[in-house]
Design a protein around this motif. Structure first.
Motif, PDB file in Angstrom:
ATOM      1  N   GLN A 334       0.820  -1.218   0.000  1.00  8.14           N
ATOM      2  CA  GLN A 334       0.000   0.000   0.000  1.00  8.14           C
ATOM      3  C   GLN A 334       0.855   1.269   0.000  1.00  8.14           C
ATOM      4  OE1 GLN A 334      -3.186  -0.906  -0.365  1.00  8.14           O
ATOM      5  NE2 GLN A 334      -2.340  -2.977  -0.061  1.00  8.14           N
ATOM      6  N   GLY A 335       2.164   1.108  -0.033  1.00  7.51           N
ATOM      7  CA  GLY A 335       3.054   2.270  -0.024  1.00  7.51           C
ATOM      8  C   GLY A 335       3.273   2.861   1.350  1.00  7.51           C
ATOM      9  N   VAL A 336       3.114   2.041   2.401  1.00 11.55           N
ATOM     10  CA  VAL A 336       3.238   2.509   3.777  1.00 11.55           C
ATOM     11  C   VAL A 336       4.324   1.708   4.502  1.00 11.55           C
ATOM     12  CG1 VAL A 336       2.054   2.731   6.005  1.00 11.55           C
ATOM     13  CG2 VAL A 336       0.810   3.192   3.878  1.00 11.55           C
ATOM     14  N   THR A 337       5.168   2.398   5.256  1.00 12.52           N
ATOM     15  CA  THR A 337       6.065   1.716   6.189  1.00 12.52           C
ATOM     16  C   THR A 337       5.541   1.959   7.594  1.00 12.52           C
ATOM     17  OG1 THR A 337       7.535   3.648   6.343  1.00 12.52           O
ATOM     18  CG2 THR A 337       8.085   1.960   4.712  1.00 12.52           C
ATOM     19  N   HIS A 338       5.668   0.960   8.454  1.00 14.78           N
ATOM     20  CA  HIS A 338       5.115   1.068   9.808  1.00 14.78           C
ATOM     21  C   HIS A 338       5.975   1.956  10.697  1.00 14.78           C
ATOM     22  CE1 HIS A 338       4.108  -0.240  13.932  1.00 14.78           C
ATOM     23  NE2 HIS A 338       2.892  -0.423  13.448  1.00 14.78           N
ATOM     24  N   GLY A 339       7.285   1.776  10.641  1.00 14.51           N
ATOM     25  CA  GLY A 339       8.199   2.647  11.362  1.00 14.51           C
ATOM     26  C   GLY A 339       8.432   2.301  12.819  1.00 14.51           C
ATOM     27  N   ASP A 340       7.617   1.408  13.378  1.00 14.72           N
ATOM     28  CA  ASP A 340       7.738   1.096  14.797  1.00 14.72           C
ATOM     29  C   ASP A 340       7.413  -0.377  15.043  1.00 14.72           C
ATOM     30  OD1 ASP A 340       8.452   1.955  17.321  1.00 14.72           O
ATOM     31  OD2 ASP A 340       6.469   2.689  17.860  1.00 14.72           O
ATOM     32  N   LEU A 341       8.008  -1.233  14.227  1.00 19.83           N
ATOM     33  CA  LEU A 341       7.751  -2.675  14.313  1.00 19.83           C
ATOM     34  C   LEU A 341       8.458  -3.237  15.533  1.00 19.83           C
ATOM     35  CD1 LEU A 341       6.591  -5.280  13.254  1.00 19.83           C
ATOM     36  CD2 LEU A 341       8.498  -5.442  11.648  1.00 19.83           C
ATOM     37  N   TYR A 342       7.726  -3.331  16.616  1.00 19.34           N
ATOM     38  CA  TYR A 342       8.226  -3.747  17.920  1.00 19.34           C
ATOM     39  C   TYR A 342       7.221  -4.693  18.564  1.00 19.34           C
ATOM     40  CZ  TYR A 342      12.174  -0.603  19.181  1.00 19.34           C
ATOM     41  OH  TYR A 342      13.398   0.022  19.312  1.00 19.34           O
ATOM     42  N   GLY A 343       7.709  -5.510  19.486  1.00 24.02           N
ATOM     43  CA  GLY A 343       6.825  -6.379  20.239  1.00 24.02           C
ATOM     44  C   GLY A 343       5.805  -5.618  21.068  1.00 24.02           C
ATOM     45  N   HIS A 344       6.148  -4.405  21.514  1.00 23.97           N
ATOM     46  CA  HIS A 344       5.197  -3.656  22.342  1.00 23.97           C
ATOM     47  C   HIS A 344       4.045  -3.079  21.530  1.00 23.97           C
ATOM     48  CE1 HIS A 344       8.062  -0.295  21.324  1.00 23.97           C
ATOM     49  NE2 HIS A 344       6.937   0.366  21.206  1.00 23.97           N
ATOM     50  N   ASN A 345       4.112  -3.188  20.203  1.00 25.25           N
ATOM     51  CA  ASN A 345       2.991  -2.789  19.346  1.00 25.25           C
ATOM     52  C   ASN A 345       2.257  -3.993  18.758  1.00 25.25           C
ATOM     53  OD1 ASN A 345       3.271   0.013  19.646  1.00 25.25           O
ATOM     54  ND2 ASN A 345       4.931   0.054  18.152  1.00 25.25           N
ATOM     55  N   ILE A 346       2.504  -5.168  19.319  1.00 24.61           N
ATOM     56  CA  ILE A 346       1.894  -6.410  18.831  1.00 24.61           C
ATOM     57  C   ILE A 346       1.032  -7.017  19.935  1.00 24.61           C
ATOM     58  CG2 ILE A 346       2.391  -8.775  18.108  1.00 24.61           C
ATOM     59  CD1 ILE A 346       4.937  -7.692  16.772  1.00 24.61           C
ATOM     60  N   LEU A 347      -0.178  -7.404  19.570  1.00 18.74           N
ATOM     61  CA  LEU A 347      -1.088  -8.091  20.485  1.00 18.74           C
ATOM     62  C   LEU A 347      -1.230  -9.533  20.035  1.00 18.74           C
ATOM     63  CD1 LEU A 347      -3.918  -5.394  20.740  1.00 18.74           C
ATOM     64  CD2 LEU A 347      -2.091  -5.808  22.393  1.00 18.74           C
ATOM     65  N   LEU A 348      -1.281 -10.461  20.994  1.00 20.35           N
ATOM     66  CA  LEU A 348      -1.435 -11.868  20.639  1.00 20.35           C
ATOM     67  C   LEU A 348      -2.185 -12.600  21.735  1.00 20.35           C
ATOM     68  CD1 LEU A 348       1.824 -13.936  21.188  1.00 20.35           C
ATOM     69  CD2 LEU A 348       1.373 -11.752  22.311  1.00 20.35           C
ATOM     70  N   ASP A 349      -2.698 -13.792  21.399  1.00 21.73           N
ATOM     71  CA  ASP A 349      -3.323 -14.653  22.396  1.00 21.73           C
ATOM     72  C   ASP A 349      -2.503 -15.935  22.530  1.00 21.73           C
ATOM     73  OD1 ASP A 349      -3.942 -16.239  20.223  1.00 21.73           O
ATOM     74  OD2 ASP A 349      -6.088 -15.857  20.277  1.00 21.73           O
ATOM     75  N   ASP A 350      -3.004 -16.863  23.310  1.00 22.57           N
ATOM     76  CA  ASP A 350      -2.232 -18.073  23.601  1.00 22.57           C
ATOM     77  C   ASP A 350      -2.102 -19.005  22.403  1.00 22.57           C
ATOM     78  OD1 ASP A 350      -1.778 -17.291  26.202  1.00 22.57           O
ATOM     79  OD2 ASP A 350      -3.580 -18.270  26.971  1.00 22.57           O
TER      80      ASP A 350
END
Length: 443
Positions: A334-350
């Motif tokens: 889409q022509g976008v870079t996230h710029g902050d690809l970190y674990g603290h910006n990721i949500l997950l479940d078990d």
């Protein structure tokens, strides 16, 4: 927060961190009585405009915060503090950064939201620098000497007056997190989709779900004009400038990103807020999801902090990697870079279901510099390589996959930026690995 009375009464003897906000206009001399123990000094939220010439008497000082004061320059006495590693002067009135104000062991410099128009060439001599935060200034160019910062990993230059990104900057071997939106060379994509306008009066705002550098997220009920209702998340922005950039840039990138099963999707912009606040409506995240990691600490600098006891199965770790690689492949398309690809910006479940959020540092690939697109995308590949390495360190990788995954981590982080794989290749490799039986139910 400590008090001036405590300091003057000698009650803080031996402390390693002092937090003092008391409308100070002068530096309290009593702080020097802590010289043999003080490592972190936080003077944010005062009315200071200068620091004493003999600041170096605080010979153990490693961290100095002076945000939200009245400084118009970074005092040169800061540069004489030989143990200083982190310096923060966010949201002042700083117009001048002298080369003499740069400590020799500097790792982390924060000058966000000031009035800087030029940087000293000597900034390139800060060879230990890992994080440089300059969003919200008036910079028209960056010194060529920044190309010498071989350890620089995070760079925030959004919302300045830059007319171009130097190619040399994009080839820095360790750069992984870059935000540059809101500059003349990085205008919002012309093909940005029409955003849904959500009137404030259609929202019933509930409890706070969380908050970050740019805003506060609430649970809300959207009652549409047609009578239908939907539970949503409402992000209200705190102001016009964050450490990463502006709310306008974040909203534009989030809306352009569109929908993907591993992204926290945007629904529309909030309009007609009674106080003029800016807001973004997001899909409501399932309550079972939790944050993968905590943000970097003063000690870790550029690395997330994981709970010491957190472990994952290999299947879960690989599913997380698959989801994030797929999301980044979609974003880059889409022509976008996230710029902050970190674990603290990721949500997950078990089970490994995963969502990537927080577009505060996102940027559009510059339309007038297509030759740089590959480099910009592969800077983000290094961030993914770091994330993948962190995930694999917290699970038991089957012997038959160790060589392949170790090679992928190394390729993603190799110093030759242009030689790193792109997310099409990474996503394809991980999906193929999953389909070979690493996950019983696939990614």
């Amino acid at each position: 927060m400590h008090t001036l009375d405590q300091l003057r009464a000698g009650q803080l003897h031996g402390i390693t961190r002092l937090d003092l906000s008391a409308s100070l206009e002068q530096f309290p001399e009593e702080i020097f009585s802590l010289a043999d123990s003080l490592e972190v000094l936080n003077l944010s939220g005062n009315r200071l405009s200068d620091l004493p010439e003999d600041l170096h008497r605080l010979h153990r000082l490693q961290v100095l915060f002076c945000s939200n004061n009245h400084f118009e320059h970074v005092p040169e006495s800061v540069g004489r503090c030989l143990s200083l590693r982190m310096v923060g002067f966010k949201s002042n009135r700083i117009r001048e950064l002298s080369a003499k104000a740069l400590p020799p062991r500097l790792r982390w410099l924060i000058l966000t939201d000031n009035l800087l128009e030029i940087l000293p060439d000597e900034l390139g001599d800060c060879t230990e620098l890992q994080k440089l935060m300059l969003a919200g200034n008036r910079l028209r160019a960056l010194p060529a000497s920044l190309a010498r910062l071989d350890k620089l990993e995070l760079l925030r230059i959004a919302a300045n007056q830059l007319t171009a990104l130097p190619d040399e900057l994009l080839r820095l071997p360790c750069l992984a997190w870059l935000a540059y939106a809101g500059n003349p060379f990085a205008s919002v994509a012309a093909a940005q989709p029409q955003a849904v306008a959500v009137p404030w009066f259609e929202l019933q705002v509930g409890e706070v779900l969380g908050q970050g550098a740019s805003g506060i997220i609430h649970r809300a009920l959207w009652q549409r004009a047609d009578g239908s209702a939907e539970a949503v998340a409402l992000k209200l922005f705190k102001g016009q400038m964050t450490s990463d950039g502006t709310p306008d840039s974040e909203m534009a990138a989030c809306l352009t990103a569109g929908q993907h099963p591993n992204l926290i999707g945007a629904i529309g912009r909030v309009v007609s807020h009674p106080d003029g606040d800016q807001g973004l409506l997001l899909s409501l995240v399932d309550a079972r999801l939790r944050t993968l990691a905590g943000p970097p600490s003063l000690e870790s600098c550029s690395r997330d902090v994981y709970a010491a006891e957190w472990r994952a199965s290999f299947g879960q770790a690989l599913q997380v990697a698959c989801g994030i690689a797929s999301a980044l492949r979609h974003l880059h398309a889409q022509g976008v870079t996230h710029g902050d690809l970190y674990g603290h910006n990721i949500l997950l479940d078990d089970t490994g279901d995963v969502l990537l959020g927080d577009f505060g540092a996102a940027s559009f690939l510059p339309a007038g510099a297509s030759s740089q697109h590959g480099l910009l995308q592969r800077i983000e590949v290094r961030a993914f390589g770091i994330l993948l390495e962190e995930l694999l360190a917290r699970c038991d990788v089957p012997a038959r996959h160790q060589t392949l995954l170790a090679a992928l981590v190394a390729r993603c982080q190799q110093p030759q930026v242009a030689s790193r794989p792109d997310f099409s290749e990474i996503d394809g490799l991980l999906q193929a690995l999953a389909q070979q039986g690493a996950l019983s139910d696939g990614c």
